[in-house]
Design a protein around this motif. Structure first.
Motif, PDB file in Angstrom:
ATOM      1  N   THR A   1      -4.723  -6.697  -1.298  1.00 29.89           N
ATOM      2  CA  THR A   1      -3.768  -5.633  -1.594  1.00 29.89           C
ATOM      3  C   THR A   1      -2.424  -6.252  -1.939  1.00 29.89           C
ATOM      4  OG1 THR A   1      -4.874  -4.065  -0.135  1.00 29.89           O
ATOM      5  CG2 THR A   1      -2.564  -3.625  -0.644  1.00 29.89           C
ATOM      6  N   GLU A   2      -1.788  -5.724  -2.972  1.00 30.37           N
ATOM      7  CA  GLU A   2      -0.544  -6.325  -3.442  1.00 30.37           C
ATOM      8  C   GLU A   2       0.615  -6.035  -2.498  1.00 30.37           C
ATOM      9  OE1 GLU A   2       1.153  -6.918  -7.814  1.00 30.37           O
ATOM     10  OE2 GLU A   2       1.401  -4.842  -7.138  1.00 30.37           O
ATOM     11  N   ALA A   3       1.359  -7.072  -2.195  1.00 30.47           N
ATOM     12  CA  ALA A   3       2.621  -6.951  -1.458  1.00 30.47           C
ATOM     13  C   ALA A   3       3.740  -7.257  -2.454  1.00 30.47           C
ATOM     14  CB  ALA A   3       2.659  -7.929  -0.293  1.00 30.47           C
ATOM     15  N   VAL A   4       4.597  -6.272  -2.712  1.00 28.09           N
ATOM     16  CA  VAL A   4       5.667  -6.434  -3.697  1.00 28.09           C
ATOM     17  C   VAL A   4       6.978  -6.654  -2.950  1.00 28.09           C
ATOM     18  CG1 VAL A   4       6.842  -5.444  -5.691  1.00 28.09           C
ATOM     19  CG2 VAL A   4       4.436  -4.890  -5.256  1.00 28.09           C
ATOM     20  N   LEU A   5       7.571  -7.824  -3.157  1.00 29.71           N
ATOM     21  CA  LEU A   5       8.833  -8.119  -2.489  1.00 29.71           C
ATOM     22  C   LEU A   5       9.984  -7.396  -3.180  1.00 29.71           C
ATOM     23  CD1 LEU A   5       6.855 -10.486  -1.662  1.00 29.71           C
ATOM     24  CD2 LEU A   5       8.933 -11.754  -1.119  1.00 29.71           C
TER      25      LEU A   5
ATOM     26  N   ASP B   1       0.827  -1.207   0.000  1.00 23.52           N
ATOM     27  CA  ASP B   1       0.000   0.000   0.000  1.00 23.52           C
ATOM     28  C   ASP B   1       0.866   1.265   0.000  1.00 23.52           C
ATOM     29  OD1 ASP B   1      -2.555   1.036  -0.201  1.00 23.52           O
ATOM     30  OD2 ASP B   1      -2.826   1.223   1.963  1.00 23.52           O
ATOM     31  N   GLY B   2       1.945   1.236  -0.790  1.00 24.93           N
ATOM     32  CA  GLY B   2       2.788   2.409  -0.958  1.00 24.93           C
ATOM     33  C   GLY B   2       3.844   2.610   0.104  1.00 24.93           C
ATOM     34  N   LYS B   3       3.934   1.721   1.106  1.00 26.27           N
ATOM     35  CA  LYS B   3       4.910   1.885   2.184  1.00 26.27           C
ATOM     36  C   LYS B   3       5.776   0.631   2.319  1.00 26.27           C
ATOM     37  CE  LYS B   3       2.086   4.997   5.031  1.00 26.27           C
ATOM     38  NZ  LYS B   3       1.456   5.205   6.362  1.00 26.27           N
ATOM     39  N   TRP B   4       7.062   0.867   2.616  1.00 25.41           N
ATOM     40  CA  TRP B   4       7.946  -0.261   2.913  1.00 25.41           C
ATOM     41  C   TRP B   4       7.598  -0.835   4.279  1.00 25.41           C
ATOM     42  CZ3 TRP B   4      13.686  -0.899   1.455  1.00 25.41           C
ATOM     43  CH2 TRP B   4      13.860  -0.726   0.072  1.00 25.41           C
ATOM     44  N   ARG B   5       7.435  -2.132   4.309  1.00 21.72           N
ATOM     45  CA  ARG B   5       7.265  -2.865   5.557  1.00 21.72           C
ATOM     46  C   ARG B   5       8.401  -3.880   5.659  1.00 21.72           C
ATOM     47  NH1 ARG B   5       3.626   0.347   8.190  1.00 21.72           N
ATOM     48  NH2 ARG B   5       1.792   0.737   6.861  1.00 21.72           N
ATOM     49  N   THR B   6       8.561  -4.455   6.825  1.00 18.96           N
ATOM     50  CA  THR B   6       9.634  -5.424   7.036  1.00 18.96           C
ATOM     51  C   THR B   6       9.037  -6.728   7.534  1.00 18.96           C
ATOM     52  OG1 THR B   6      11.168  -3.645   7.593  1.00 18.96           O
ATOM     53  CG2 THR B   6      11.798  -5.859   8.256  1.00 18.96           C
TER      54      THR B   6
END
Length: 393
Positions: free
Chosen positions: A332-336, A304-309
Motif C-alpha cells: 500500500t502506498e505511503a505518500v509523504l 490508505d486515505g488517512k493521515w498518519r504520523t
C-alpha cells in the motif's frame, strides 16, 4: 520500486507560464541549481525552456557545463552560473558560452587570463552586494571593479552582459531592507553606466520578488522555488494563491504491516510506545534518503486515505507509522508529500514538522530515490505552451 520521487513536468511548465505572466515582459531565467532543487536538473531545464524560459541559472560552473553537455546549447538558452572559487574552470566556461558572475577583482583577473588563453571574449556579469552580505561586490569596491571590467572590455577580453544582485528579505513583505537594496542597486547600476558599461540585463527578482515586487523585475527574473510549485514563505500565501502547483511527490510502498501489543517500543530510543494493541506500518525511507530526522514523531504520511504520523525516530533507511489497528496490505502506498490531490501532506507540512523550510525538504531527497518524470514531451518537440502527456523515465 523501494521508493520514488515523481516529478510532474506538466505542472512545472504550467508554473513557468504562470510566473511569466507576472513578469511585465522581462526575460525568464529558470533556476535549476542543486539538481533543480532535487527535481532533476536537465529534465526541468528542458521543461522550462519548452514553457518559454530563455535563460537557465545554476550556482556552480560544473552544473552549467553539465547543462551544455546535455544539449542545452547557446542557440537554445543562455546559461548563467554564479558561485566561483579560485582556480575554477573559466576557460571551459568561455568555450561553452556561459554567462559567468564576477564579484571581486580576483575573479576578474582569472577570467581575463582565461580569455587571453582561449582568444575569445568571456561573457561576465558583475554582482553587487546591495545588502545581503553574501557573494557580490561591496559598494566601496564597486567603482574599481567596474572600471577594471570596462578596461577588460576595451581590451577585447570580456563583455559585461549583466548587472545583478540578490535580496535578503524579499520573503518578508514590507521589510525595510527591500527598499534599501533596490535603491542601492540603482546607485551601483548608475555608477556602472557612468563607467561606460552597457549590460544587456539587470536583475534582482527571485521567487518572492517575482510574486510581490513588480519594481524589482527589471530586464530578467530568476524564479527558483516557485517554479517547482512551492511558496517562498507562508507570509506570501499558498502555492494555489499564486496559481502554482507542487511538482514533486515522494512516496513508498509499505514494506511490512504487523500487529503489536500495547506498551511496545517503536524505533531507536523507544521515544514512541504504543498506547494499546495496534498495527504498525514500515515505510522504507529514512534520513539516508533525505527524510529529515528532525521530523521524528511529527512527520505526516498519507496511508490508505488517512493521515498518519511518524511513530518514533526516523532511522537511516526506514521509519514506522502507527496504523491504529487497521491492516492495509503490504505494498500500500505511503505518500509523504505531494500536490494534495488525494489529501496527502505537502512539503510545507514536512517543513513545519522538521522546523525548516520547504526548499530543504525537496532539495535534500537523495540520489538513491529514483526520479520518475511524468507528462514529459520528447526533448525539443514541444512549443512554449505545450502540455501534452508523454513518456515516463
Amino acid at each position: 520500486m523501494r521508493a520514488r520521487v515523481e516529478i510532474d513536468l506538466g505542472a512545472l511548465r504550467a508554473n513557468v507560464r504562470a510566473l511569466r505572466a507576472r513578469t511585465d515582459g522581462a526575460a525568464y531565467m529558470a533556476v535549476v541549481k542543486a539538481d533543480a532543487y532535487g527535481h532533476g536538473m536537465v529534465r526541468c531545464a528542458e521543461a522550462a525552456l519548452q514553457a518559454g524560459a530563455t535563460w537557465v541559472g545554476v550556482a556552480t560552473p560544473y552544473e552549467a557545463l553539465e547543462l551544455r553537455a546535455a544539449g542545452i546549447t547557446p542557440e537554445r538558452a543562455r546559461v548563467m552560473c554564479w558561485l566561483w572559487t579560485p582556480g575554477g574552470p573559466w576557460r571551459e566556461g568561455i568555450e561553452a558560452d556561459l554567462d559567468m558572475s564576477v564579484s571581486d577583482l580576483w575573479a576578474l583577473a582569472e577570467v581575463t587570463e582565461a580569455a587571453r588563453a582561449t582568444g575569445r571574449r568571456a561573457r561576465i556579469q558583475l554582482k553587487a552586494d546591495t545588502g545581503l552580505g553574501r557573494n557580490g561586490c561591496q559598494p566601496a569596491d564597486w567603482a574599481d571593479l567596474v572600471d577594471k571590467a570596462r578596461a577588460a572590455e576595451r581590451e577585447g577580453l570580456v563583455t559585461v552582459t549583466g548587472l545583478w544582485s540578490h535580496f535578503a528579505c524579499a520573503d518578508e513583505p514590507g521589510h525595510p531592507s527591500i527598499a534599501a537594496q533596490l535603491a542601492r542597486f540603482d546607485e551601483m547600476s548608475a555608477r556602472a553606466y557612468a563607467g561606460g558599461l552597457r549590460p544587456e540585463v539587470r536583475h534582482m527578482a527571485n521567487s518572492p520578488a517575482v510574486l510581490t515586487l513588480p519594481e524589482a523585475r527589471f530586464d530578467l527574473v530568476r524564479p527558483g522555488i516557485a517554479m517547482y510549485g512551492l511558496s517562498p514563505a507562508p507570509e506570501l500565501g499558498t502555492p494555489a494563491d499564486h496559481g502554482l502547483r507542487p511538482v514533486m511527490t515522494l512516496a513508498a510502498p509499505l514494506a511490512l504491516v504487523k500487529h503489536v501489543p500495547g506498551g511496545h517500543g517503536v524505533s531507536y530510543g523507544h521515544h514512541y510506545v504504543t498506547a494499546g494493541p495496534t498495527t504498525l506500518g514500515l515505510v522504507p525511507l529514512g534520513y539516508g534518503d533525505g527524510v529529515p530526522r528532525h521530523a521524528s514523531g511529527a512527520g505526516p504520511v498519507l496511508v490508505d486515505g488517512k493521515w498518519r504520523t511518524v511513530a518514533g525516530r526516523i532511522a537511516m533507511d526506514q521509519f514506522v507509522v502507527d496504523l491504529g489497528g487497521e491492516t492495509p496490505p503490504e505494498g500500500t502506498e505511503a505518500v509523504l508529500f505531494g500536490p494534495g490531490d488525494r489529501g496527502e501532506p505537502g512539503a510545507e507540512d514536512w517543513a513545519r514538522a522538521a522546523g525548516t523550510i520547504g526548499y530543504e525538504i525537496v532539495t535534500r531527497i537523495g540520489g538513491r530515490v529514483p526520479r520518475v518524470h511524468v507528462d514529459a514531451e520528447p526533448h525539443g518537440n514541444a512549443g512554449p505552451g505545450a502540455d501534452a502527456a508523454g513518456p515516463r523515465d
